[in-house]
Motif scaffolding. Sequence first.
Motif, mmCIF file in Angstrom:
data_model
loop_
_atom_site.group_PDB
_atom_site.id
_atom_site.type_symbol
_atom_site.label_atom_id
_atom_site.label_comp_id
_atom_site.label_asym_id
_atom_site.label_seq_id
_atom_site.Cartn_x
_atom_site.Cartn_y
_atom_site.Cartn_z
ATOM 1 N N ILE A 37 0.835 -1.198 0.000
ATOM 2 C CA ILE A 37 0.000 0.000 0.000
ATOM 3 C C ILE A 37 0.872 1.252 0.000
ATOM 4 O O ILE A 37 0.655 2.171 -0.787
ATOM 5 N N LEU A 38 1.885 1.271 0.878
ATOM 6 C CA LEU A 38 2.753 2.446 0.948
ATOM 7 C C LEU A 38 3.569 2.620 -0.330
ATOM 8 O O LEU A 38 3.789 3.738 -0.796
ATOM 9 N N ARG A 39 4.003 1.524 -0.907
ATOM 10 C CA ARG A 39 4.755 1.603 -2.176
ATOM 11 C C ARG A 39 3.866 2.177 -3.278
ATOM 12 O O ARG A 39 4.280 3.031 -4.051
ATOM 13 N N ARG A 40 2.620 1.686 -3.353
ATOM 14 C CA ARG A 40 1.691 2.186 -4.372
ATOM 15 C C ARG A 40 1.382 3.658 -4.132
ATOM 16 O O ARG A 40 1.338 4.458 -5.066
ATOM 17 N N MET A 41 1.190 4.046 -2.880
ATOM 18 C CA MET A 41 0.958 5.454 -2.570
ATOM 19 C C MET A 41 2.147 6.292 -3.054
ATOM 20 O O MET A 41 1.970 7.353 -3.640
ATOM 21 N N GLY A 42 3.349 5.789 -2.823
ATOM 22 C CA GLY A 42 4.554 6.474 -3.293
ATOM 23 C C GLY A 42 4.571 6.629 -4.802
ATOM 24 O O GLY A 42 4.994 7.672 -5.322
ATOM 25 N N GLU A 43 4.115 5.612 -5.515
ATOM 26 C CA GLU A 43 4.039 5.701 -6.976
ATOM 27 C C GLU A 43 3.063 6.801 -7.393
ATOM 28 O O GLU A 43 3.341 7.575 -8.309
ATOM 29 N N TYR A 44 1.913 6.853 -6.714
ATOM 30 C CA TYR A 44 0.929 7.891 -7.020
ATOM 31 C C TYR A 44 1.483 9.278 -6.698
ATOM 32 O O TYR A 44 1.308 10.222 -7.467
ATOM 33 N N LEU A 45 2.160 9.395 -5.558
ATOM 34 C CA LEU A 45 2.718 10.691 -5.159
ATOM 35 C C LEU A 45 3.807 11.152 -6.122
ATOM 36 O O LEU A 45 3.927 12.342 -6.401
ATOM 37 N N ALA A 46 4.601 10.213 -6.612
ATOM 38 C CA ALA A 46 5.685 10.554 -7.527
ATOM 39 C C ALA A 46 5.155 11.160 -8.827
ATOM 40 O O ALA A 46 5.847 11.952 -9.465
ATOM 41 N N ALA A 47 3.947 10.812 -9.185
ATOM 42 C CA ALA A 47 3.359 11.337 -10.416
ATOM 43 C C ALA A 47 2.806 12.757 -10.226
ATOM 44 O O ALA A 47 2.536 13.445 -11.205
ATOM 45 N N ASP A 48 2.641 13.177 -8.966
ATOM 46 C CA ASP A 48 2.150 14.522 -8.659
ATOM 47 C C ASP A 48 3.310 15.451 -8.351
ATOM 48 O O ASP A 48 4.394 15.018 -8.010
ATOM 49 N N HIS A 49 3.046 16.732 -8.437
ATOM 50 C CA HIS A 49 4.040 17.737 -8.067
ATOM 51 C C HIS A 49 3.487 18.490 -6.858
ATOM 52 O O HIS A 49 2.982 19.610 -6.976
ATOM 53 N N LEU A 50 3.579 17.858 -5.684
ATOM 54 C CA LEU A 50 2.953 18.404 -4.493
ATOM 55 C C LEU A 50 3.723 19.546 -3.863
ATOM 56 O O LEU A 50 3.160 20.323 -3.103
ATOM 57 N N ASP A 51 5.003 19.673 -4.160
ATOM 58 C CA ASP A 51 5.815 20.729 -3.555
ATOM 59 C C ASP A 51 5.289 22.121 -3.909
ATOM 60 O O ASP A 51 5.468 23.062 -3.145
ATOM 61 N N ASP A 52 4.664 22.249 -5.057
ATOM 62 C CA ASP A 52 4.189 23.549 -5.520
ATOM 63 C C ASP A 52 2.784 23.877 -5.035
ATOM 64 O O ASP A 52 2.275 24.961 -5.317
ATOM 65 N N LEU A 53 2.154 22.948 -4.303
ATOM 66 C CA LEU A 53 0.770 23.141 -3.893
ATOM 67 C C LEU A 53 0.673 23.713 -2.486
ATOM 68 O O LEU A 53 1.553 23.522 -1.646
ATOM 69 N N ASP A 54 -0.432 24.384 -2.227
ATOM 70 C CA ASP A 54 -0.784 24.827 -0.879
ATOM 71 C C ASP A 54 -0.850 23.581 0.015
ATOM 72 O O ASP A 54 -1.220 22.501 -0.445
ATOM 73 N N ASP A 55 -0.502 23.729 1.290
ATOM 74 C CA ASP A 55 -0.410 22.564 2.177
ATOM 75 C C ASP A 55 -1.730 21.807 2.301
ATOM 76 O O ASP A 55 -1.733 20.582 2.325
ATOM 77 N N GLU A 56 -2.850 22.502 2.376
ATOM 78 C CA GLU A 56 -4.137 21.808 2.490
ATOM 79 C C GLU A 56 -4.462 21.036 1.222
ATOM 80 O O GLU A 56 -4.993 19.935 1.272
ATOM 81 N N VAL A 57 -4.131 21.596 0.079
ATOM 82 C CA VAL A 57 -4.360 20.918 -1.201
ATOM 83 C C VAL A 57 -3.439 19.696 -1.286
ATOM 84 O O VAL A 57 -3.863 18.613 -1.710
ATOM 85 N N ALA A 58 -2.193 19.855 -0.857
ATOM 86 C CA ALA A 58 -1.240 18.734 -0.857
ATOM 87 C C ALA A 58 -1.701 17.642 0.101
ATOM 88 O O ALA A 58 -1.616 16.457 -0.210
ATOM 89 N N ARG A 59 -2.213 18.035 1.277
ATOM 90 C CA ARG A 59 -2.720 17.049 2.245
ATOM 91 C C ARG A 59 -3.878 16.265 1.648
ATOM 92 O O ARG A 59 -3.951 15.048 1.786
ATOM 93 N N GLU A 60 -4.770 16.953 0.968
ATOM 94 C CA GLU A 60 -5.911 16.271 0.346
ATOM 95 C C GLU A 60 -5.449 15.329 -0.756
ATOM 96 O O GLU A 60 -5.974 14.224 -0.916
ATOM 97 N N ALA A 61 -4.440 15.723 -1.518
ATOM 98 C CA ALA A 61 -3.889 14.848 -2.558
ATOM 99 C C ALA A 61 -3.266 13.603 -1.927
ATOM 100 O O ALA A 61 -3.467 12.480 -2.413
ATOM 101 N N CYS A 62 -2.532 13.778 -0.840
ATOM 102 C CA CYS A 62 -1.935 12.629 -0.140
ATOM 103 C C CYS A 62 -3.015 11.702 0.401
ATOM 104 O O CYS A 62 -2.908 10.476 0.299
ATOM 105 N N ARG A 63 -4.057 12.291 0.971
ATOM 106 C CA ARG A 63 -5.179 11.507 1.498
ATOM 107 C C ARG A 63 -5.813 10.700 0.367
ATOM 108 O O ARG A 63 -6.083 9.500 0.513
ATOM 109 N N THR A 64 -6.022 11.333 -0.772
ATOM 110 C CA THR A 64 -6.629 10.664 -1.926
ATOM 111 C C THR A 64 -5.743 9.531 -2.424
ATOM 112 O O THR A 64 -6.232 8.431 -2.723
ATOM 113 N N HIS A 65 -4.442 9.778 -2.501
ATOM 114 C CA HIS A 65 -3.513 8.748 -2.987
ATOM 115 C C HIS A 65 -3.447 7.561 -2.032
ATOM 116 O O HIS A 65 -3.408 6.407 -2.481
ATOM 117 N N LEU A 66 -3.442 7.825 -0.731
ATOM 118 C CA LEU A 66 -3.424 6.721 0.238
ATOM 119 C C LEU A 66 -4.720 5.922 0.150
ATOM 120 O O LEU A 66 -4.695 4.687 0.140
#
Length: 113
Positions: A37-66
């Motif tokens: 699960i964590l490896r797959r989440m990492g794959e999903y996160l790697a496809a996103d560019h979360l560093d450029d996002l607002d923290d709440e938007v990034a948190r929601e993206a992480c929640r969605t990927h997990l």
Amino acid sequence: MMGVLDELRELSAAEEFFACLDVPYDPKVVHVARLHILRRMGEYLAADHLDDLDDEVAREACRTHLAQAYEDFTRSSPLEQRVFKVLKQAAGGPKPKSKPFVALNTLTGRASQ
């Protein structure tokens, strides 16, 4: 101020990721497929560019990927999902070439008796 990505880097157990991101889960599923699960989440996160996002938007993206990674493993097994190289090879992917066998007596020039 610590952002969501910094928080996630501090975590180690799969259950900590679910708690941090407030994603519900069945402990039985996580017990069997935690690394997958964590490896797959990492794959999903790697496809996103979360560093450029607002923290709440990034948190929601992480929640969605997990949640998506978790869902992947509630619908099928780690063997079927094949996130790790060894499982991909077990499915008929590229396998390491075997080394040829050379009998010791051919090297010494002595015939077996």
